[in-house]
Scaffold this motif. Structure first.
Motif, PDB file in Angstrom:
ATOM      1  N   ASN A   8       6.941   8.959   3.571  1.00  0.00           N
ATOM      2  CA  ASN A   8       5.760   8.090   3.649  1.00  0.00           C
ATOM      3  C   ASN A   8       5.886   7.030   4.731  1.00  0.00           C
ATOM      4  O   ASN A   8       4.938   6.774   5.473  1.00  0.00           O
ATOM      5  N   LYS A  48       0.837  -1.204   0.000  1.00  0.00           N
ATOM      6  CA  LYS A  48       0.000   0.000   0.000  1.00  0.00           C
ATOM      7  C   LYS A  48       0.870   1.251   0.000  1.00  0.00           C
ATOM      8  O   LYS A  48       0.594   2.232  -0.705  1.00  0.00           O
ATOM      9  N   ILE A  49       1.960   1.211   0.772  1.00  0.00           N
ATOM     10  CA  ILE A  49       2.886   2.356   0.831  1.00  0.00           C
ATOM     11  C   ILE A  49       3.590   2.531  -0.513  1.00  0.00           C
ATOM     12  O   ILE A  49       3.726   3.651  -1.026  1.00  0.00           O
ATOM     13  N   THR A  68       8.363   9.016  -6.683  1.00  0.00           N
ATOM     14  CA  THR A  68       8.540   8.089  -5.565  1.00  0.00           C
ATOM     15  C   THR A  68      10.030   7.793  -5.418  1.00  0.00           C
ATOM     16  O   THR A  68      10.693   7.408  -6.385  1.00  0.00           O
ATOM     17  N   ARG A  99       1.723   4.432  -3.324  1.00  0.00           N
ATOM     18  CA  ARG A  99       1.450   5.867  -3.285  1.00  0.00           C
ATOM     19  C   ARG A  99       2.149   6.563  -4.448  1.00  0.00           C
ATOM     20  O   ARG A  99       3.262   6.185  -4.832  1.00  0.00           O
ATOM     21  N   PRO A 100       1.547   7.589  -5.008  1.00  0.00           N
ATOM     22  CA  PRO A 100       2.077   8.196  -6.243  1.00  0.00           C
ATOM     23  C   PRO A 100       3.372   8.973  -6.047  1.00  0.00           C
ATOM     24  O   PRO A 100       4.105   9.181  -7.013  1.00  0.00           O
ATOM     25  N   HIS A 101       3.658   9.413  -4.844  1.00  0.00           N
ATOM     26  CA  HIS A 101       4.893  10.169  -4.603  1.00  0.00           C
ATOM     27  C   HIS A 101       5.257  10.090  -3.127  1.00  0.00           C
ATOM     28  O   HIS A 101       4.445   9.695  -2.291  1.00  0.00           O
ATOM     29  N   GLY A 102       6.492  10.478  -2.823  1.00  0.00           N
ATOM     30  CA  GLY A 102       6.963  10.453  -1.439  1.00  0.00           C
ATOM     31  C   GLY A 102       8.235   9.637  -1.301  1.00  0.00           C
ATOM     32  O   GLY A 102       8.709   8.994  -2.245  1.00  0.00           O
ATOM     33  N   THR A 160       6.941  14.761   3.134  1.00  0.00           N
ATOM     34  CA  THR A 160       7.418  13.894   2.044  1.00  0.00           C
ATOM     35  C   THR A 160       7.702  12.460   2.462  1.00  0.00           C
ATOM     36  O   THR A 160       7.680  11.558   1.622  1.00  0.00           O
TER      37      THR A 160
END
Length: 562
Positions: free
Chosen positions: A443, A309-310, A411, A313-316, A441
């Motif tokens: 995650n 799930k992490i 990412t 994520r689209p960015h981070g 930023t």
């Protein structure tokens, strides 16, 4: 004054190639290949033939002795002390590959590798001012005699212990290419791969070369190689890895690829000077045994779902932390494999690149030309990537570029050296990152350690004592079954087969974000994260002990606080 050779009688051969063909020791096409190599390397023909394994040293010496009617000198009959040491230098003798073995006053007996070479006999006769009588000896026997009589790095002039002259370098190349040395190194590597070792350690000691293998994270001592093999084995590995065999004072790093049992395997080679020579470590990078499956790495179902799930994520920024050798890079590779789809562009910058991943663009840092992590990451932003992996965050510049990349919709996966997940947050702040940027930023942080996996075929079940269960914070009344290692052929008698990770996942939340903005200590972050459901590495390890995957001793060894 003349150089005297024992005569081989009528029809004696004066050409090595003709002698070998006449005795059917080599085929004409084999000899032709050797001639081509000789033309390129300018080596003596006999050296080319023995180096390439076309003729053994023993067969060659026997053929020369019989074909020329000369006596053959065995290793045990070579002199115990140097003959005419005041008039002949080791450097000269190594170059002509000849060794005086007896001085009779009116003549000198000499053992030669190639008695067909007129220069060796003529040069010795001139230097000693008397005739010489040539005999035949194996090249390897003469080399060992040179080492014994004159020292391994004997050279005319200064710095014999620290520098290698041209003759010594050539000698080391010849020794490293000798067929027995090649076979010994190949056999050593093959045994290590078959034993599932991750590293080969070659450590010179006073009386030999110690071999140790790291298997399932533990060093296992192997056989001691004899002192005569120290220099040739180390030189052979350095030649294979394209390292400078003349440089023995500075550490060196290299790579090599070798086919072992039909499987191409990469090795990372590191050398370092020590008191008795050079120590060498080969890291075995076996792509066929690289587990890019999260379950095989030790991710339980719940952890696997949370991690995926992490990653989705689209960015981070996503970090994996732990000490050297804790499997961080393998976890990142598994994460990249999970993200590697046709609609994503993935770039990595690593030091070094341990495994080649299909469909992913990988870059090796080169600090000497200014291509470090930060510079590479900055250039990646112009390559329109979706995901970027940075081998390690080491300084503020890399942190700042990673944060900037995350803020612009990318990412970022990377590693950090901290003891646990909450400490990674405070480490970023200590580097100089702004708290509000870290909070917005970052995650998640995954901390991990590696423990040995019990062999399923021989593990032994036992019931832990109630007081031991209570000391671990568990219910003493619980019906628990733990396991200890057994012994069987499948695991080589060690009781373990492979390794797995114990994990701790910190997910950035609003509450933890507020702590970051307030520059809270890692202990406070741990307390709040635990309240939100973070499982410690110890708790994850105990769950794996209860599942029969590892031992309590291993979990306590890697998770206890100093």
């Amino acid at each position: 004054m003349s150089a005297v050779l024992a005569q081989g009688g009528p029809g004696s051969v004066t050409d090595l190639a003709a002698l070998l063909l006449a005795r059917d020791l080599v085929a004409p096409e084999t000899l032709a290949r050797a001639r081509l190599v000789q033309a390129e390397t300018r080596e003596p023909l006999d050296s080319v033939l023995t180096r390439l394994g076309m003729v053994s040293e023993d067969s060659l010496a026997q053929a020369l002795a019989e074909g020329l009617g000369l006596a053959r000198v065995a290793a045990e009959h070579l002199p115990a002390s140097a003959v005419a040491a005041d008039r002949l230098q080791a450097r000269f003798l190594r170059r002509i590959r000849a060794l005086p073995i007896a001085d009779h006053g009116d003549r000198v007996e000499v053992a030669c590798v190639d008695p067909l070479d007129p220069y060796a006999a003529a040069a010795l006769a001139y230097a000693l001012n008397r005739p010489v009588l040539c005999h035949v000896a194996r090249a390897g026997d003469l080399e060992q005699a040179f080492d014994r009589l004159y020292g391994v790095a004997a050279s005319a002039g200064q710095g014999a212990a620290d520098t290698a002259d041209d003759a010594d370098v050539e000698r080391m190349r010849d020794l490293a290419s000798d067929a027995p040395v090649v076979r010994a190194v190949n056999a050593l590597i093959a045994r290590a791969v078959e034993a599932r070792a991750s590293d080969i350690h070659l450590e010179p000691v006073e009386d030999g070369l110690k071999l140790r293998l790291r298997i399932d994270g533990a060093l296992v001592e192997g056989e001691m190689l004899p002192a005569a093999m120290k220099a040739p084995v180390i030189s052979r590995i350095k030649v294979m890895a394209n390292l400078d065999i003349a440089e023995r004072r500075l550490p060196q790093d290299g790579r090599l690829r070798l086919a072992v049992r039909g499987q191409d395997i990469d090795f990372r080679v590191a050398t370092a000077p020590v008191i008795h020579g050079e120590t060498v470590v080969l890291r075995i990078l076996d792509r066929s045994h690289l587990a890019l499956d999260f379950a095989a790495l030790g991710f339980a179902d719940g952890m696997r779902q949370a991690w995926s799930k992490i990653l989705g994520r689209p960015h981070g920024i996503v970090l994996v932390t732990g000490p050297t050798g804790s499997g961080k890079t393998t976890t990142l590779y598994a994460s990249l494999a999970d993200l590697n789809t046709p609609d994503r562009k993935i770039l990595t910058v690593e030091d070094p690149i341990e495994y080649r991943l299909s469909g992913i663009s990988q870059t090796q840092v080169r600090h000497k030309i200014g291509l470090g992590f930060a510079a590479s990451l900055r250039s990646f932003l112009r390559q329109d990537p979706d995901v970027m992996m940075v081998g390690e965050i080491r300084d503020l510049e890399t942190v700042q570029v990673a944060i900037q990349a995350a803020l612009t919709g990318h990412t970022i996966l990377s590693t950090l050296h901290t003891n646990d997940a909450p400490s990674a947050v405070t480490r970023l702040l200590d580097m100089g990152a702004e708290p509000y940027l870290v909070a917005s930023t970052l995650n998640a942080v995954l901390a991990q350690r590696l423990v040995r996996r019990l062999c399923a075929g021989c593990r032994v079940a036992y019931r832990p004592a109630p007081e031991a269960v209570a000391a671990l914070g568990l219910d003493p009344a619980a019906d628990l079954t733990f396991y200890r290692p057994g012994s069987c052929p499948a695991c080589g008698g060690s009781g373990f087969r492979g390794r797995l990770a114990v994990l701790e996942l910190l997910v950035m939340s609003e509450a933890i974000g507020r702590l970051v903005l307030a520059r809270a200590e890692a202990r406070e972050i741990t307390r709040v994260a635990a309240g939100e459901g973070m499982q410690s590495m110890l708790a994850d390890g105990l769950a794996k002990v209860a599942a029969g995957l590892t031992t309590l001793d291993d979990v306590l060894r890697v998770t206890r606080e100093e």
